[in-house]
Design an enzyme around this catalytic site. Structure first.
Site, PDB file in Angstrom:
ATOM      1  N   GLU A   1       1.042  -0.968   0.054  1.00 30.09           N
ATOM      2  CA  GLU A   1       0.199  -0.042   0.077  1.00 30.09           C
ATOM      3  C   GLU A   1       0.883   1.574   0.033  1.00 30.09           C
ATOM      4  OE1 GLU A   1      -3.650   1.937   2.322  1.00 30.09           O
ATOM      5  OE2 GLU A   1      -2.877   0.240   3.160  1.00 30.09           O
TER       6      GLU A   1
ATOM      7  N   GLU B   1     -12.905   2.553   2.452  1.00 30.36           N
ATOM      8  CA  GLU B   1     -12.077   2.667   3.498  1.00 30.36           C
ATOM      9  C   GLU B   1     -12.397   3.950   4.260  1.00 30.36           C
ATOM     10  OE1 GLU B   1      -7.798   1.428   5.119  1.00 30.36           O
ATOM     11  OE2 GLU B   1      -7.736   3.206   3.845  1.00 30.36           O
TER      12      GLU B   1
END
Length: 291
Positions: free
Chosen positions: A147, A241
């Site tokens: 990420e 998210e």
């Protein structure tokens, strides 16, 4: 084309059997295909109970985690890096045991603000650890995602280009880039070029607003991002998210600096996000078909 997911922290601050039941039921009610579990506290995860509740709600699962500074795989100290690698291997095996095929997050270092730039020795430790982790993951049928996060959560990978460079050093086909629009809004020049630079090495996407609240109420250029996804033919998961102090995960919420109530109704937030993402995908693919 894309499985749509939601991060479990929209629903629950832990992944006890009770938290798993809550997150799974509400994720399915909101129309999602998968749920993302953070493995920051792996000791409380009941594998059997989790598999059963996910199967009952016909949900897929992906897993993620970051590392603490005392187990930083990019540390100059070999013992500290080894502790980090052990945590990554534990999370990888747990991902597999839960039935997941994707394990991502800040796998290359600690999750937090560093007081110094990365070192050559620390980078070498991270590359070697991730090379070994990738080999183990390949045997388990798991893809690893690195990420790309902002400068306050990593000193090693803040842009898609840096993520690609690290993946080139690792040299494993099952290590891909994980882009997150929240972090891109801080670090990238725009929302299109990083997606195109990743191309078929983009493996996972987090959709988050600039303030991590309701989608469309901040500064992220979502049309540009989704159009770029359509242009490269991205078919991987897209996971919503969002964090608010309305739902607290001990440790992780502090690591992510979740200090404010950006929302209080997770069900309304998630339903809105599901509709918003679907609308952006539809518009992007309609445009791509015309072009």
């Amino acid at each position: 084309m894309n499985d749509l997911g939601v991060h479990a922290l929209v629903w629950t601050g832990d992944w006890t059997p009770e938290g798993a039941r809550t997150a799974a039921a509400r994720s399915r009610e909101a129309g999602y295909d998968l749920v993302e579990i953070s493995l920051h506290d792996p000791g409380i995860v009941d594998v059997k109970a989790t598999r059963e509740v996910l199967a009952a709600h016909e949900l897929g699962v992906v897993c993620s985690r970051g590392l603490p500074f005392d187990s930083d795989v990019s540390s100059d100290d070999p013992a500290t890096a080894a502790r980090g690698e052990a945590l990554l291997r534990q999370a990888l095996r747990l991902t597999h045991d839960l039935g997941g095929h994707y394990f991502g997050g800040v796998l290359y270092g600690a999750l937090g603000k560093y007081g110094h730039p990365p070192t050559a020795k620390g980078r070498e430790h991270a590359v070697r650890a991730l090379r070994r982790l990738a080999a183990e993951a390949e045997g388990l049928g798991v893809t690893l995602g690195l990420e790309v996060v902002n400068r306050y959560e990593s000193n090693l990978v803040n842009t898609a280009r840096q993520g690609l460079e690290l993946i080139d050093e690792i040299g494993a086909a099952n290590v891909l880039v994980h882009l997150d629009t929240y972090h891109m809004n801080i670090e990238e020049q725009d929302f299109s070029r990083p997606v195109r630079a990743c191309g078929d090495r983009l493996g996972y996407v987090h959709i988050g607003e600039s303030h991590r609240g309701y989608l469309g109420s901040g500064t992220v250029d979502f049309p540009a991002f989704f159009h770029a996804l359509a242009d490269i033919g991205y078919q991987g998961p897209i996971t919503f998210e969002s964090f608010s102090s309305a739902v607290i995960a001990p440790g992780l919420s502090h690591d992510l600096a979740v200090w404010r109530d950006l929302w209080s109704d997770g069900a309304d937030l998630a339903a809105h996000a599901r509709s918003y993402i679907a609308g952006q995908l539809k518009a992007a693919h309609a445009r791509a078909a015309v072009v």
